[in-house]
Design a protein around this motif. Structure first.
Motif, PDB file in Angstrom:
ATOM      1  N   GLN A 225      12.418  -5.893  -9.710  1.00 34.41           N
ATOM      2  CA  GLN A 225      13.412  -4.821  -9.762  1.00 34.41           C
ATOM      3  C   GLN A 225      12.932  -3.630 -10.577  1.00 34.41           C
ATOM      4  O   GLN A 225      13.347  -2.494 -10.342  1.00 34.41           O
ATOM      5  N   LYS A 226      12.021  -3.871 -11.513  1.00 36.51           N
ATOM      6  CA  LYS A 226      11.495  -2.789 -12.348  1.00 36.51           C
ATOM      7  C   LYS A 226      10.173  -2.233 -11.814  1.00 36.51           C
ATOM      8  O   LYS A 226       9.618  -1.297 -12.396  1.00 36.51           O
ATOM      9  N   GLY A 227       9.683  -2.837 -10.737  1.00 34.78           N
ATOM     10  CA  GLY A 227       8.463  -2.314 -10.142  1.00 34.78           C
ATOM     11  C   GLY A 227       7.183  -2.909 -10.680  1.00 34.78           C
ATOM     12  O   GLY A 227       6.111  -2.333 -10.515  1.00 34.78           O
ATOM     13  N   ILE A 228       7.268  -4.080 -11.318  1.00 34.66           N
ATOM     14  CA  ILE A 228       6.066  -4.766 -11.821  1.00 34.66           C
ATOM     15  C   ILE A 228       5.793  -5.974 -10.929  1.00 34.66           C
ATOM     16  O   ILE A 228       6.633  -6.862 -10.809  1.00 34.66           O
ATOM     17  N   ASN A 229       4.626  -5.976 -10.298  1.00 36.25           N
ATOM     18  CA  ASN A 229       4.240  -7.088  -9.434  1.00 36.25           C
ATOM     19  C   ASN A 229       2.926  -7.676  -9.911  1.00 36.25           C
ATOM     20  O   ASN A 229       1.949  -6.951 -10.106  1.00 36.25           O
ATOM     21  N   VAL A 230       2.915  -8.974 -10.124  1.00 37.07           N
ATOM     22  CA  VAL A 230       1.714  -9.689 -10.541  1.00 37.07           C
ATOM     23  C   VAL A 230       1.467 -10.785  -9.508  1.00 37.07           C
ATOM     24  O   VAL A 230       2.330 -11.632  -9.275  1.00 37.07           O
ATOM     25  N   ASN A 231       0.291 -10.772  -8.900  1.00 38.59           N
ATOM     26  CA  ASN A 231      -0.005 -11.739  -7.854  1.00 38.59           C
ATOM     27  C   ASN A 231      -1.366 -12.372  -8.063  1.00 38.59           C
ATOM     28  O   ASN A 231      -2.385 -11.676  -8.114  1.00 38.59           O
ATOM     29  N   VAL A 232      -1.408 -13.697  -8.191  1.00 38.20           N
ATOM     30  CA  VAL A 232      -2.669 -14.432  -8.231  1.00 38.20           C
ATOM     31  C   VAL A 232      -3.051 -14.672  -6.774  1.00 38.20           C
ATOM     32  O   VAL A 232      -2.525 -15.569  -6.113  1.00 38.20           O
ATOM     33  N   GLY A 233      -3.964 -13.849  -6.284  1.00 30.98           N
ATOM     34  CA  GLY A 233      -4.265 -13.857  -4.866  1.00 30.98           C
ATOM     35  C   GLY A 233      -5.442 -14.720  -4.463  1.00 30.98           C
ATOM     36  O   GLY A 233      -5.570 -15.102  -3.303  1.00 30.98           O
ATOM     37  N   ILE A 234      -6.331 -15.032  -5.415  1.00 32.21           N
ATOM     38  CA  ILE A 234      -7.503 -15.856  -5.123  1.00 32.21           C
ATOM     39  C   ILE A 234      -7.666 -16.895  -6.215  1.00 32.21           C
ATOM     40  O   ILE A 234      -7.601 -16.568  -7.411  1.00 32.21           O
ATOM     41  N   VAL A 235      -7.873 -18.135  -5.831  1.00 33.85           N
ATOM     42  CA  VAL A 235      -8.164 -19.216  -6.780  1.00 33.85           C
ATOM     43  C   VAL A 235      -9.321 -20.036  -6.222  1.00 33.85           C
ATOM     44  O   VAL A 235      -9.314 -20.407  -5.039  1.00 33.85           O
TER      45      VAL A 235
END
Length: 378
Positions: A225-235
């Motif tokens: 909702q505040k515009g912060i996106n954190v994505n672990v895309g590769i492991v």
């Protein structure tokens, strides 16, 4: 200028094919430099000087301006690299199907190089030499991997400029880009200790277990909702099902809406990685927030208004949008230069095997770009 550009459409397609059929992934320096050399030769024929900023690991950056230019007020940004590895062209070279052109990097952004080159040719032929002298072109070689060797260069060259035009492709409906999210990327490497999972599991230190703790903590940083996106895309990690994993790594993508959010996320990521959850595990963290948001401010709006005036004169109906993707537009915007992005041709499916360019947009966007440069130079 329209009739001239229309007569050059086939020639533009030939140039596009030459560019697309050169592998130029960010980490393939030889290929990126080959694209740079091809473009350099074309600009030199137009009486431009080309300064090459040598790089060791990535392709060389190019700074291009007319030989008689004194203090250009427009900075134009483009990149030479693509996301595709060496050998991609052999598997799927440039091709035309109907009204679309296909191939690696055809829309992001080899088509843009064609439209810029022919926009300048059209201005020269039209006698608008003062407009041609008013542009300072920067082609960097590492945009697709964060512009880590070119961001400072771009910001320094942008200082004192009145306008920044960025050649990322237009949206599929032709829209320009007036705002972008900021962000960055981190790579976390975890070192554990191998041991047989059945015979002596107590002697091992699981890097997978450790990185799993970190992934959960990273995901909790999301504040959509505040515009912060954190994505672990590769492991990645592990050697065998019966071996305690001695090494694992993860790549974390960050997106932010506001400049101040960058430092907040940076602090949290480093705090998470400052201590191991699994005793004995060793952590290494690299990366950071490398692009501030491109903000639609008053300067952007005034520049958009001028571009819209050109669109009306040409009979074009073009909107502007905000997007979550990153580009070098953030760097010019960050130093206070009014910036508009998405001035390249129209296409879609960038970074995929179905990447395409709408062929009619080559003439249309070259015409638009030429007239925008002329108007901003008046």
């Amino acid at each position: 200028m329209y009739k001239y550009l229309q007569s050059k459409e086939q020639e533009m397609l030939v140039m596009l094919e030459r560019l697309v059929n050169k592998d130029s992934g960010s980490h393939y320096k030889k290929g990126v430099d080959a694209v740079g050399k091809l473009l350099s030769s074309e600009y030199k024929l137009l009486n431009f000087t080309v300064n090459s900023i040598e790089q060791r690991e990535v392709g060389n950056h190019l700074l291009i301006r007319h030989k008689e230019a004194k203090a250009p007020k427009i900075i134009i940004l483009g990149h030479l690299d693509t996301v595709f590895k060496e050998g991609t062209v052999k598997d799927r070279p440039f091709m035309i199907r109907g009204s679309r052109a296909y191939g690696p990097g055809v829309i992001d952004m080899k088509g843009s190089h064609v439209t810029l080159l022919y926009a300048l040719k059209a201005l020269i032929r039209n006698g608008d030499i003062e407009a041609v002298k008013n542009v300072h072109i920067v082609f960097n070689s590492d945009e697709e991997i964060g512009s880590t060797t070119s961001n400072v260069l771009i910001e320094n060259l942008a200082l004192g400029k009145q306008y920044a035009l960025v050649l990322e492709p237009a949206r599929p409906d032709g829209s320009l880009v007036s705002a972008r999210r900021g962000g960055g990327c981190y790579e976390l490497r975890v070192y554990g200790k191998a041991a047989h999972a059945g015979i002596a599991p107590e002697k091992g230190i699981s890097a997978i277990e450790e990185i799993s703790h970190k992934i959960i903590k990273f995901q909790k940083l999301n504040q959509l909702q505040k515009g912060i996106n954190v994505n672990v895309g590769i492991v990645r990690g592990g050697e065998s099902a019966n071996v305690i994993c001695p090494y694992a790594e993860a790549v974390i993508d960050i997106r932010i809406d506001k400049i101040e959010q960058g430092q907040l996320v940076e602090d949290e990521v480093r705090k998470i990685c400052s201590k191991a959850d699994v005793p004995g595990a060793i952590l290494e963290l690299e990366g950071g927030i490398n692009r501030s948001p491109m903000v639609k401010n008053e300067g952007t709006i005034q520049l958009l208004n001028q571009i819209q005036e050109v669109c009306e004169e040409l009979g074009l109906n073009i909107n502007d949008v905000s997007t979550g993707g990153n580009s070098d537009a953030s760097f010019t915007s960050n130093v206070g230069v009014p910036t508009v992005d998405g001035l390249g041709p129209i296409g879609g499916n960038a970074h995929s095997e179905e990447e395409y360019l709408e062929i009619p947009s080559l003439v249309e966007r070259a015409l638009l770009l030429a007239n925008v440069i002329k108007k901003l130079s008046a």
